[in-house]
Design a protein around this motif. Structure first.
Motif, PDB file in Angstrom:
ATOM      1  N   ARG A 199       0.805  -1.212   0.000  1.00  0.00           N
ATOM      2  CA  ARG A 199       0.000   0.000   0.000  1.00  0.00           C
ATOM      3  C   ARG A 199       0.843   1.268   0.000  1.00  0.00           C
ATOM      4  N   ASP A 200       2.050   1.208   0.439  1.00  0.00           N
ATOM      5  CA  ASP A 200       2.893   2.404   0.533  1.00  0.00           C
ATOM      6  C   ASP A 200       3.765   2.597  -0.701  1.00  0.00           C
ATOM      7  N   PHE A 201       3.342   2.070  -1.854  1.00  0.00           N
ATOM      8  CA  PHE A 201       4.223   2.160  -3.015  1.00  0.00           C
ATOM      9  C   PHE A 201       4.442   3.602  -3.453  1.00  0.00           C
ATOM     10  N   GLU A 202       3.477   4.494  -3.234  1.00  0.00           N
ATOM     11  CA  GLU A 202       3.673   5.896  -3.615  1.00  0.00           C
ATOM     12  C   GLU A 202       4.799   6.526  -2.794  1.00  0.00           C
ATOM     13  N   LYS A 203       4.817   6.255  -1.508  1.00  0.00           N
ATOM     14  CA  LYS A 203       5.868   6.794  -0.641  1.00  0.00           C
ATOM     15  C   LYS A 203       7.226   6.212  -1.025  1.00  0.00           C
ATOM     16  N   ARG A 242       8.444   7.765  -4.237  1.00  0.00           N
ATOM     17  CA  ARG A 242       8.854   9.157  -4.023  1.00  0.00           C
ATOM     18  C   ARG A 242      10.261   9.220  -3.436  1.00  0.00           C
ATOM     19  N   GLU A 243      10.498   8.421  -2.419  1.00  0.00           N
ATOM     20  CA  GLU A 243      11.817   8.434  -1.760  1.00  0.00           C
ATOM     21  C   GLU A 243      12.905   7.937  -2.712  1.00  0.00           C
ATOM     22  N   ALA A 244      12.607   6.884  -3.462  1.00  0.00           N
ATOM     23  CA  ALA A 244      13.605   6.339  -4.380  1.00  0.00           C
ATOM     24  C   ALA A 244      13.955   7.347  -5.469  1.00  0.00           C
TER      25      ALA A 244
END
Length: 509
Positions: free
Chosen positions: A89-93, A96-98
């Protein structure tokens, strides 16, 4: 790191080299004269690629700045082809960080250009209203464009090629469902693009002028609804016309469950893809042509892109992934590292047995199969299958074999054809009987030491439409008797042959 240090040309760093696009981009870059370094978390996953010895390998994680720093040393062009779709579920975060790490480390290393493959977004739709998948792709592109490194962002919709998750979803839905009750997103307009054109533009982007720092829409020549794509896929694949009825009640969550029931594409991937299909994704500019002009025949039309994606099956060849061979193929072909659900359905029946005879004796039996020697199991069943084939207009068992002892590629063998032969090791037969699909039979002779050997047998079936799947499941209950008996009897025949040979040798002495 390792690789061919003597290869001339700028050095390209390719992230996602074990993925769908990355694994196909690397050989294209090598052919274009670039040196390539692959950034991967698990270098061992590259070993099945035919180009693995021609590249440098950097073990790194795009979220770990220190490892990315090391991978960036001496890099001229950095390809960013990773995303966290399907990981949680946290793929957006995570994305973004990557992207922030990658852009920052590229700038610190003096990289000349970043090339990123993102998603085509609908015009006039606020970013907050996009699906999470498209929203994340858009955000990553924006981060890289603002990194201080000249960046090319390529925005593509559905990519047509064997192994592409979007294409595999289209393939399975169309092939398995002659009648479909579908979500309303089947009427959404999409501009698909052939994987060949994606790779062509990715390679061409490496030489863009330094001042270029922008996004480009890329797509094929056809704008189609998802319904149009299913109907045209069916036509190219020689399937009967599909009946497609859409209803407005299937939410993205229910749509992904429906896709999961019909296709082997994981729900973690199917859900974000189906959520994105509610948006119209059509190219609104064609600026890429100024920097990477399309040669004759490009961009590839949809029907031709599908035909290329199905090429290995049309040629009736066992594909690279299916045969586990490390042979280079076209960009549209499957790769050994593609996920198991890519490349279409392939059913198999595998058998192996130890043989109390050397490999030479076992091979003698394998090469002598068919014709007057028969198929070593249930002769009446094989005869009945031959009669049924003749009733259906096929060749049946009447052709026999050219030579009682030797086979060569291209020989007919009852209702099979010799497709490949490695003397002493492999015999691969392609079925020429009337079937709702394509079938192969492989027989292997392998040494096992101490005068013994191992026999391996593999029956493969690539179904054509729903009838093909029904055919496989209708005959699979008989496989234990037919194919299991065949393996056991071949082993016994090899042992008898060896025993007779030794007895003859003793008598001669």
């Amino acid at each position: 790191m390792n690789g061919d240090e003597a290869r001339p040309g700028p050095l390209c760093l390719v992230t996602g080299a074990t993925g769908y696009i990355g694994g196909r981009l690397v050989p294209e870059l090598l052919d274009a004269g670039f040196r390539v370094r692959c950034l991967v978390r698990s270098p061992s996953r590259l070993r099945d690629h035919p180009w693995a010895r021609e590249v440098e390998v950097a073990a790194a994680d795009v979220c770990d700045a220190d490892s990315v720093d090391r991978a960036m040393e001496g890099v001229d062009i950095a390809y960013y082809l990773v995303h966290s779709l399907g990981t949680g579920r946290d793929f957006e975060k995570t994305d973004r960080e990557a992207a922030r790490v990658f852009g920052g480390r590229a700038r610190a290393a003096g990289v000349r250009r970043i090339v990123y493959l993102g998603g085509l977004t609908p015009q006039g739709v606020p970013e907050r209203e996009l699906s999470p998948h498209l929203r994340s792709r858009t955000e990553v592109g924006r981060i890289l464009l603002g990194s201080g490194v000249p960046t090319t962002v390529l925005r593509a919709a559905v990519i047509i090629g064997s192994g592409s998750a979007s294409f595999e979803m289209l393939r399975y839905l169309t092939e398995r469902l002659p009648v479909m009750v579908t979500p309303s997103w089947v009427h959404t307009r999409i501009q698909p693009i052939a994987v060949r054109d994606v790779l062509r533009v990715l390679v061409g982007s490496a030489t863009m002028p330094e001042e270029v720092n922008r996004a480009f829409d890329i797509g094929g020549p056809d704008v189609l609804t998802y319904r149009d794509m299913m109907i045209r896929y069916a036509a190219v694949a020689d399937l009967p016309p599909r009946v497609i009825l859409s209803v407005p009640v299937l939410t993205p969550g229910l749509s992904s469950l429906w896709v999961g029931l019909v296709t082997p594409v994981p729900r973690s991937i199917a859900r974000p893809l189906t959520e994105s299909l509610r948006h119209e994704v059509v190219c609104h500019e064609h600026g890429i042509e100024e920097y990477v002009p399309s040669p004759a025949g490009h961009p590839v039309p949809f029907d031709e892109a599908v035909r290329l994606a199905l090429r290995r099956v049309r040629e009736a060849r066992v594909t690279t992934r299916w045969s586990s061979a490390s042979l280079p193929g076209a960009p549209s072909d499957p790769l050994p590292t593609d996920p198991g659900w890519a490349g279409g359905s392939l059913y198999s029946d595998r058998r192996q047995i130890l043989v109390d005879a050397p490999r030479e004796a076992l091979w003698r039996v394998i090469e002598g199969i068919g014709g007057d020697n028969g198929w070593y199991s249930l002769p009446l069943a094989w005869a009945a299958r031959g009669w049924l084939d003749r009733l259906a207009g096929g060749v049946g068992l009447r052709r026999g074999r050219r030579d009682a002892q030797r086979l060569r590629v291209g020989d007919s063998l009852d209702f099979w054809r010799v497709e490949e032969i490695e003397p002493g090791h492999l015999l691969r037969l392609r079925a020429e009987m009337r079937l709702p699909g394509l079938a192969w039979l492989e027989m292997y002779a392998e040494g096992n030491g101490d005068g013994a050997s191992r026999y391996r047998q593999r029956a493969l079936f690539h179904p054509h439409g729903l009838l093909g799947h029904a055919y496989w499941w209708s005959v699979s209950p008989f496989h234990a008797a037919v194919f299991g008996g065949m393996a056991r009897n071949i082993a016994r025949a090899a042992a008898r042959y060896e025993s007779a040979r030794q007895e003859e040798h003793r008598t001669a002495r």
